[in-house]
Design an enzyme around this catalytic site. Sequence first.
Site, PDB file in Angstrom:
ATOM      1  N   ASP A   1       0.814  -1.226   0.000  1.00  0.00           N
ATOM      2  CA  ASP A   1       0.000   0.000   0.000  1.00  0.00           C
ATOM      3  C   ASP A   1       0.843   1.270   0.000  1.00  0.00           C
ATOM      4  OD1 ASP A   1      -2.259  -1.661   0.225  1.00  0.00           O
ATOM      5  OD2 ASP A   1      -1.971  -1.764   2.389  1.00  0.00           O
TER       6      ASP A   1
ATOM      7  N   HIS B   1      -4.516  -2.507  -5.958  1.00  0.00           N
ATOM      8  CA  HIS B   1      -3.972  -1.189  -6.269  1.00  0.00           C
ATOM      9  C   HIS B   1      -5.127  -0.253  -6.494  1.00  0.00           C
ATOM     10  CE1 HIS B   1       0.058  -2.422  -6.889  1.00  0.00           C
ATOM     11  NE2 HIS B   1      -0.177  -3.115  -7.972  1.00  0.00           N
TER      12      HIS B   1
HETATM   13  P1  GDP Z   1      -0.429   0.107  -3.760  1.00  0.00           P
HETATM   14  O1  GDP Z   1      -1.067  -1.189  -3.456  1.00  0.00           O
HETATM   15  O2  GDP Z   1       1.003   0.169  -3.358  1.00  0.00           O
HETATM   16  O3  GDP Z   1      -0.681   0.583  -5.144  1.00  0.00           O
HETATM   17  O4  GDP Z   1      -1.123   1.166  -2.807  1.00  0.00           O
HETATM   18  P2  GDP Z   1      -2.632   1.654  -2.699  1.00  0.00           P
HETATM   19  O5  GDP Z   1      -3.472   1.260  -3.808  1.00  0.00           O
HETATM   20  O6  GDP Z   1      -3.082   1.391  -1.311  1.00  0.00           O
HETATM   21  O7  GDP Z   1      -2.331   3.198  -2.884  1.00  0.00           O
HETATM   22  C1  GDP Z   1      -2.359   4.070  -1.903  1.00  0.00           C
HETATM   23  C2  GDP Z   1      -3.478   5.061  -2.037  1.00  0.00           C
HETATM   24  O8  GDP Z   1      -2.863   6.320  -2.085  1.00  0.00           O
HETATM   25  C3  GDP Z   1      -4.359   5.020  -3.268  1.00  0.00           C
HETATM   26  O9  GDP Z   1      -5.663   5.398  -2.877  1.00  0.00           O
HETATM   27  C4  GDP Z   1      -3.751   6.057  -4.203  1.00  0.00           C
HETATM   28  O10 GDP Z   1      -4.681   6.659  -5.083  1.00  0.00           O
HETATM   29  C5  GDP Z   1      -3.252   7.037  -3.233  1.00  0.00           C
HETATM   30  N1  GDP Z   1      -2.052   7.755  -3.616  1.00  0.00           N
HETATM   31  C6  GDP Z   1      -0.971   7.343  -4.292  1.00  0.00           C
HETATM   32  N2  GDP Z   1      -0.042   8.298  -4.332  1.00  0.00           N
HETATM   33  C7  GDP Z   1      -0.556   9.356  -3.647  1.00  0.00           C
HETATM   34  C8  GDP Z   1      -0.060  10.647  -3.286  1.00  0.00           C
HETATM   35  O11 GDP Z   1       1.055  11.035  -3.600  1.00  0.00           O
HETATM   36  N3  GDP Z   1      -0.888  11.428  -2.543  1.00  0.00           N
HETATM   37  C9  GDP Z   1      -2.127  11.046  -2.134  1.00  0.00           C
HETATM   38  N4  GDP Z   1      -2.847  11.875  -1.401  1.00  0.00           N
HETATM   39  N5  GDP Z   1      -2.609   9.825  -2.429  1.00  0.00           N
HETATM   40  C10 GDP Z   1      -1.836   9.012  -3.179  1.00  0.00           C
END
Ligand code: GDP
Length: 424
Positions: free
Chosen positions: A12, A40
């Site tokens: 995440d 994701h």
């Molecule tokens: P993954 O499994 O590593 O892709 O992580 P997630 O899907 O849990 O992603 C983390 C969350 O953070 C998602 O809702 C993204 O849209 C959001 N996200 C990613 N990068 C950023 C950022 O730089 N700022 C903010 N506010 N949200 C982000």
Amino acid sequence: MVKAVVGANWGDEGKGKITDMMAANADIIVRFQGGANAGHTIVNNYGKFALHTLPSGVFYSHTTSIIGNGVALNIPILINEINSIVEKGVPAPKILVSDRAQIVMPYHILFDQYEEERLGKASFGSTKSGIAPFYSDKYAKIGYQVQELFDEKLLKEKVVRTCEQKNVLLEHLYHKPLLTPEELLNTLHEYRDMIAPYVCDTSAYLWNALKEDKTILLEGQLGTLKDPDHGIYPMVTSSSTLAPYGCIGAGIPAQELKQVVTVCKAYSSAVGAGAFVSEIFGDEADELRRRGGDGGEFGATTGRPRRMGWFDCVASKYGCRMQGTTDVAFTVVDVLGYLDEIPVCVGYEIDGEVTTDFPVTSKLEKAKPVLVTLPGWKCDIRGIKKYEDLPENCREYIEFIEKEIGFPITMISNGPSRDDIIYR
Ligand code: GDP
């Protein structure tokens, strides 16, 4: 050339967004491990999507998406995901599925549930997607490869053996309904018809792509600390989350992997059980969880509230080292804009001694965080495009962490969309 996007921590970290962004300049995106257990979240012009099985490149018309041999392939979930994005107006993606990928069977999902029930309080906090029973069967050599779906004679014999074996556990350990070979064979026929249009010798496809100088992006799931060898065993996932494994789970030569982008989030979050040294609780955690990510830190697969903590330099330094990091993408920095002061974990105190080396699980459980506090920047940094334009305290936070982890932060993500990125 092959590049990988992987996580430094517990997952995440925002890998989906970074992969989606890097996919703009890639030809092929490959999922190489894991299954529909993690997700994701991607925000783009078509809307907001939670993907579990499809690679994050499916939103571009110029890319081919591959489900590699290392993946735990849940066929109905894959097909549903394809249908659901097409329904939302995304052009039908080009998808290839490795003929050597193995299939998550309905009984894997049941066994995952039954085992968590049986363990009760000692459960792993599994997403109950069948991943652990799936990989157990793969390595016990009783799994089903995609190519086997097309060998009727083999299937007819194999379902009988599967039922014999699984029914012992169902009857005597779990006291649950038994499997029948007929039902299993029917399911496999359905799976065969669903997956047939996508099946391919994907390692041969990737080999040819490399000869044609194409750019291949390996998309990791979860992060270093969930790796079965190098993570917080046994509170780990069942397939390797490390970039080098990407070569195996995709079927490409290891020396082709030239860039490893390790994603670190500006604070920590984790799901499931296991030691989490910089964890915070109460109102402090609730506020970070509510403000975190894009609409709060809740599991993409389960909707569970994530455990929250401050940035952990010890875990992230190790997390980056084990990935073979060339670049760090530092994400979700914008979320910290509300804090007057930001604690960062710079060491672990274990039995009275402070270390910056990530320990084995038995020691990890005794570790207490050594925190330093950095000043916050108290403003909204979304929309900023140049590193110099970030507030000084924000740059100092980034540079402090870069020094502690010892790997270059070359990308800073200051918002959920593709364009919210600052290159350094
Ligand atoms: P993954 O499994 O590593 O892709 O992580 P997630 O899907 O849990 O992603 C983390 C969350 O953070 C998602 O809702 C993204 O849209 C959001 N996200 C990613 N990068 C950023 C950022 O730089 N700022 C903010 N506010 N949200 C982000």
